[in-house]
Design a protein around this motif. Structure first.
Motif, PDB file in Angstrom:
ATOM      1  N   PRO A  51      29.921  29.939 -21.375  1.00  0.00           N
ATOM      2  CA  PRO A  51      31.081  29.537 -21.282  1.00  0.00           C
ATOM      3  C   PRO A  51      31.795  31.063 -20.693  1.00  0.00           C
ATOM      4  O   PRO A  51      32.743  31.115 -19.789  1.00  0.00           O
ATOM      5  CB  PRO A  51      31.781  29.269 -22.339  1.00  0.00           C
ATOM      6  N   GLU A  52      31.558  32.253 -21.321  1.00  0.00           N
ATOM      7  CA  GLU A  52      32.199  33.356 -20.975  1.00  0.00           C
ATOM      8  C   GLU A  52      31.839  33.996 -19.871  1.00  0.00           C
ATOM      9  O   GLU A  52      32.550  34.317 -18.806  1.00  0.00           O
ATOM     10  CB  GLU A  52      31.860  34.465 -21.944  1.00  0.00           C
ATOM     11  N   ALA A  53      30.445  33.571 -19.257  1.00  0.00           N
ATOM     12  CA  ALA A  53      29.975  34.154 -18.057  1.00  0.00           C
ATOM     13  C   ALA A  53      30.655  33.227 -17.120  1.00  0.00           C
ATOM     14  O   ALA A  53      31.092  33.912 -15.701  1.00  0.00           O
ATOM     15  CB  ALA A  53      28.496  34.133 -17.863  1.00  0.00           C
ATOM     16  N   MET A  54      30.834  31.966 -17.267  1.00  0.00           N
ATOM     17  CA  MET A  54      31.298  30.661 -16.294  1.00  0.00           C
ATOM     18  C   MET A  54      32.473  31.297 -16.181  1.00  0.00           C
ATOM     19  O   MET A  54      33.194  31.204 -14.703  1.00  0.00           O
ATOM     20  CB  MET A  54      31.075  29.747 -16.764  1.00  0.00           C
ATOM     21  N   ALA A  55      33.526  31.540 -17.091  1.00  0.00           N
ATOM     22  CA  ALA A  55      34.839  31.917 -16.862  1.00  0.00           C
ATOM     23  C   ALA A  55      35.137  33.006 -15.924  1.00  0.00           C
ATOM     24  O   ALA A  55      36.069  33.186 -14.911  1.00  0.00           O
ATOM     25  CB  ALA A  55      35.619  32.116 -18.215  1.00  0.00           C
ATOM     26  N   ALA A  56      34.387  34.170 -16.343  1.00  0.00           N
ATOM     27  CA  ALA A  56      34.553  35.214 -15.508  1.00  0.00           C
ATOM     28  C   ALA A  56      33.952  35.184 -14.104  1.00  0.00           C
ATOM     29  O   ALA A  56      34.574  35.715 -12.931  1.00  0.00           O
ATOM     30  CB  ALA A  56      33.614  36.411 -16.124  1.00  0.00           C
ATOM     31  N   PHE A  57      32.916  34.228 -13.826  1.00  0.00           N
ATOM     32  CA  PHE A  57      32.409  33.942 -12.613  1.00  0.00           C
ATOM     33  C   PHE A  57      33.393  33.378 -11.589  1.00  0.00           C
ATOM     34  O   PHE A  57      33.624  33.606 -10.568  1.00  0.00           O
ATOM     35  CB  PHE A  57      31.130  33.208 -12.539  1.00  0.00           C
ATOM     36  N   ARG A  58      34.186  32.230 -12.091  1.00  0.00           N
ATOM     37  CA  ARG A  58      35.079  31.454 -11.403  1.00  0.00           C
ATOM     38  C   ARG A  58      36.081  32.537 -11.142  1.00  0.00           C
ATOM     39  O   ARG A  58      36.708  32.383  -9.881  1.00  0.00           O
ATOM     40  CB  ARG A  58      35.569  30.259 -12.236  1.00  0.00           C
ATOM     41  N   ALA A  59      36.726  33.186 -12.116  1.00  0.00           N
ATOM     42  CA  ALA A  59      37.852  34.237 -11.605  1.00  0.00           C
ATOM     43  C   ALA A  59      37.423  35.149 -10.469  1.00  0.00           C
ATOM     44  O   ALA A  59      38.064  35.206  -9.418  1.00  0.00           O
ATOM     45  CB  ALA A  59      38.249  34.746 -12.940  1.00  0.00           C
ATOM     46  N   GLU A  60      36.169  35.581 -10.622  1.00  0.00           N
ATOM     47  CA  GLU A  60      35.637  36.831  -9.840  1.00  0.00           C
ATOM     48  C   GLU A  60      35.442  36.063  -8.357  1.00  0.00           C
ATOM     49  O   GLU A  60      35.666  36.738  -7.183  1.00  0.00           O
ATOM     50  CB  GLU A  60      34.560  37.541 -10.179  1.00  0.00           C
ATOM     51  N   ALA A  61      34.932  34.815  -8.290  1.00  0.00           N
ATOM     52  CA  ALA A  61      34.651  34.263  -7.010  1.00  0.00           C
ATOM     53  C   ALA A  61      35.931  33.968  -6.296  1.00  0.00           C
ATOM     54  O   ALA A  61      35.803  34.015  -5.042  1.00  0.00           O
ATOM     55  CB  ALA A  61      33.539  32.900  -7.552  1.00  0.00           C
ATOM     56  N   MET A  62      36.834  33.403  -6.821  1.00  0.00           N
ATOM     57  CA  MET A  62      38.217  33.196  -6.196  1.00  0.00           C
ATOM     58  C   MET A  62      38.601  34.417  -5.714  1.00  0.00           C
ATOM     59  O   MET A  62      39.251  34.516  -4.631  1.00  0.00           O
ATOM     60  CB  MET A  62      38.997  32.298  -7.307  1.00  0.00           C
ATOM     61  N   SER A  63      38.491  35.447  -6.399  1.00  0.00           N
ATOM     62  CA  SER A  63      39.128  36.639  -6.022  1.00  0.00           C
ATOM     63  C   SER A  63      38.299  37.143  -4.696  1.00  0.00           C
ATOM     64  O   SER A  63      38.743  37.550  -3.784  1.00  0.00           O
ATOM     65  CB  SER A  63      39.135  37.980  -6.932  1.00  0.00           C
ATOM     66  N   ALA A  64      36.997  37.189  -4.685  1.00  0.00           N
ATOM     67  CA  ALA A  64      35.962  37.422  -3.646  1.00  0.00           C
ATOM     68  C   ALA A  64      36.134  36.535  -2.707  1.00  0.00           C
ATOM     69  O   ALA A  64      36.323  37.174  -1.475  1.00  0.00           O
ATOM     70  CB  ALA A  64      34.606  37.314  -4.227  1.00  0.00           C
ATOM     71  N   ALA A  65      36.649  35.382  -2.614  1.00  0.00           N
ATOM     72  CA  ALA A  65      36.818  34.468  -1.275  1.00  0.00           C
ATOM     73  C   ALA A  65      37.939  35.022  -0.485  1.00  0.00           C
ATOM     74  O   ALA A  65      38.370  34.671   0.400  1.00  0.00           O
ATOM     75  CB  ALA A  65      37.026  33.021  -1.916  1.00  0.00           C
ATOM     76  N   ARG A  66      39.019  35.927  -1.446  1.00  0.00           N
ATOM     77  CA  ARG A  66      40.202  36.362  -0.639  1.00  0.00           C
ATOM     78  C   ARG A  66      39.828  37.433   0.234  1.00  0.00           C
ATOM     79  O   ARG A  66      40.638  38.067   1.148  1.00  0.00           O
ATOM     80  CB  ARG A  66      41.285  36.877  -1.434  1.00  0.00           C
ATOM     81  N   LEU A  67      38.520  38.194   0.225  1.00  0.00           N
ATOM     82  CA  LEU A  67      38.305  39.335   0.750  1.00  0.00           C
ATOM     83  C   LEU A  67      37.932  39.145   2.223  1.00  0.00           C
ATOM     84  O   LEU A  67      37.272  38.263   2.571  1.00  0.00           O
ATOM     85  CB  LEU A  67      37.059  40.175   0.107  1.00  0.00           C
ATOM     86  N   ASN A  68      38.529  40.073   3.319  1.00  0.00           N
ATOM     87  CA  ASN A  68      38.187  39.855   4.423  1.00  0.00           C
ATOM     88  C   ASN A  68      38.213  41.131   5.131  1.00  0.00           C
ATOM     89  O   ASN A  68      38.947  41.795   5.578  1.00  0.00           O
ATOM     90  CB  ASN A  68      39.462  39.220   5.263  1.00  0.00           C
ATOM     91  N   HIS A  69      36.855  41.512   5.227  1.00  0.00           N
ATOM     92  CA  HIS A  69      36.380  42.863   5.600  1.00  0.00           C
ATOM     93  C   HIS A  69      35.093  42.824   6.265  1.00  0.00           C
ATOM     94  O   HIS A  69      34.284  42.212   5.912  1.00  0.00           O
ATOM     95  CB  HIS A  69      36.547  43.884   4.429  1.00  0.00           C
ATOM     96  N   PRO A  70      34.806  43.755   7.330  1.00  0.00           N
ATOM     97  CA  PRO A  70      33.573  43.599   8.123  1.00  0.00           C
ATOM     98  C   PRO A  70      32.528  44.213   7.324  1.00  0.00           C
ATOM     99  O   PRO A  70      31.459  43.723   7.552  1.00  0.00           O
ATOM    100  CB  PRO A  70      34.062  44.369   9.169  1.00  0.00           C
TER     101      PRO A  70
END
Length: 371
Positions: A51-70
């Motif tokens: 559960p701890e790894a999953m919560a961190a993964f979801r939060a970080e994954a959503m943040s990563a999806a906002r990145l827009n850089h070459p």
């Protein structure tokens, strides 16, 4: 007769595996809705059960999806689907053609000084973009840097870095944990681990810059600052003064020694205080060696972008001001439009494209699996 390929979440037709790491498997896939090739990173069942790894993964994954850089491997989608009767989180990423930087460093042969500095500029450019949005990578290693066919470099695994096991060593009691030993052999991260990560201390953007210092040492000399067993390497990160690059490769510019030494300070306050600051220092040295590459980096964000035939002077290089994440409060800029030169329009060598295919060196995707 070849069986029908499985379809993830009714949208992604899964193909052959491209690589497997400690946390996930990456598979070639086709987005049936948009008709493009993508790479799907599917977490292993045992990781999905934490559960701890999953919560961190979801939060970080959503943040990563906002990145827009070459210089960052794009995340197109984040989701969770039932696979073989168990919920499996996944990331959908752009397909890229290249190989991990680690594949170029297997025999201990260093890169040219110019190429090493270019990589440093590309990586700090991508990190500056991420740090401005409050996202710390935590695992900047050659395994997580993809070298494309045009020579540009992309950073992978922003969406999974925080979900990796916390690496711990008690500096006072010399407590050694199995998690650290496993990480040293499985993730290959211990050689690039910051002291505060080893102590389970507060980790911010400056921890990534320590890892970049280790990375620069590797590409300049063939090896990271410290070598040995994972346990010995962690102790060195905590206590040992690192060698200078020129002590291993005589003739390097003193300015290069200075950049690496500052990044490898044990105290985060003695390091560069932002990736943009470190990038500027690298650009200055690169400009003295390869002005066209430095001009391209300042204008487009990537040192490996195509430069004009008539390079401008270093004083004319475009390097817009950045607003890094506050290192104390963690505050980020209010506007998503506040970016540095690194986040400017991609240059001709950015290597991005929605349908870019992974070539024969698709083992590179294995690095993105959390290896």
């Amino acid at each position: 007769m070849i069986g029908k390929r499985p379809v993830l979440d009714g949208r992604y037709e899964l193909g052959e595996p491209l690589g497997t790491g400690g946390m996930a498997v990456v598979r070639r896939a086709r987005d049936l809705r948009l008709g493009r090739e993508v790479a799907v990173k599917l977490l292993h069942p045992e990781v999905a059960m934490d559960p701890e790894a999953m919560a961190a993964f979801r939060a970080e994954a959503m943040s990563a999806a906002r990145l827009n850089h070459p210089g960052v491997v794009a995340v197109h989608d984040v989701g969770e689907a039932v696979v073989d009767g168990a919920p499996r989180p996944y990331l959908v990423m752009e397909m890229i053609e290249g190989q991990p930087l680690s594949h170029l460093l297997v025999d201990g042969t260093p890169l040219t000084v110019e190429r090493a500095l270019e990589i440093g500029v590309d990586v700090t450019s991508a990190l500056a973009h991420a740090h401005e949005r409050g996202l710390v990578h935590r695992d900047v290693t050659p395994h997580n840097l993809m070298v494309l066919r045009d020579g540009s470099v992309k950073v992978t695994d922003f969406g999974i870095a925080r979900a990796m096991p916390t690496l711990v060593v008690d500096d006072a009691e010399e407590e050694w944990t199995e998690e650290l030993a496993e990480a040293g052999s499985g993730f290959g991260s211990v050689a690039y681990l910051s002291p505060e990560q080893a102590r389970r201390g507060f980790v911010d953007a400056r921890s990534d810059l320590y890892s970049v210092g280790c990375l620069l040492m590797t590409v300049l000399t063939g090896y990271p600052p410290f070598r040995g067993s994972p346990r010995d390497v962690v102790r060195h990160h905590l206590r040992t003064l690192p060698p200078t690059p020129s002590s291993r490769r005589p003739g390097l510019e003193p300015a290069i020694d200075g950049i690496v030494a500052r990044a490898l300070q044990k105290d985060p306050w003695q390091r560069p205080q932002s990736a943009a600051e470190m990038r500027r220092d690298l650009l200055q040295v690169l400009g003295d060696i390869d002005a066209p590459a430095a001009w391209a980096a300042g204008a487009h964000g990537l040192a490996t972008a195509v430069a004009p035939h008539e390079p401008q002077r270093m004083s004319e290089i475009v390097d817009l001001a950045t607003q890094p994440v506050d290192l104390v409060t963690g505050a980020v800029p209010d506007s998503e439009d506040e970016t540095d030169g690194a986040a400017g329009s991609p240059g001709p060598g950015d290597g991005r494209g929605e349908g870019a295919a992974v070539g024969p060196a698709a083992g590179a995707a294995g690095a993105a699996a959390g290896a």
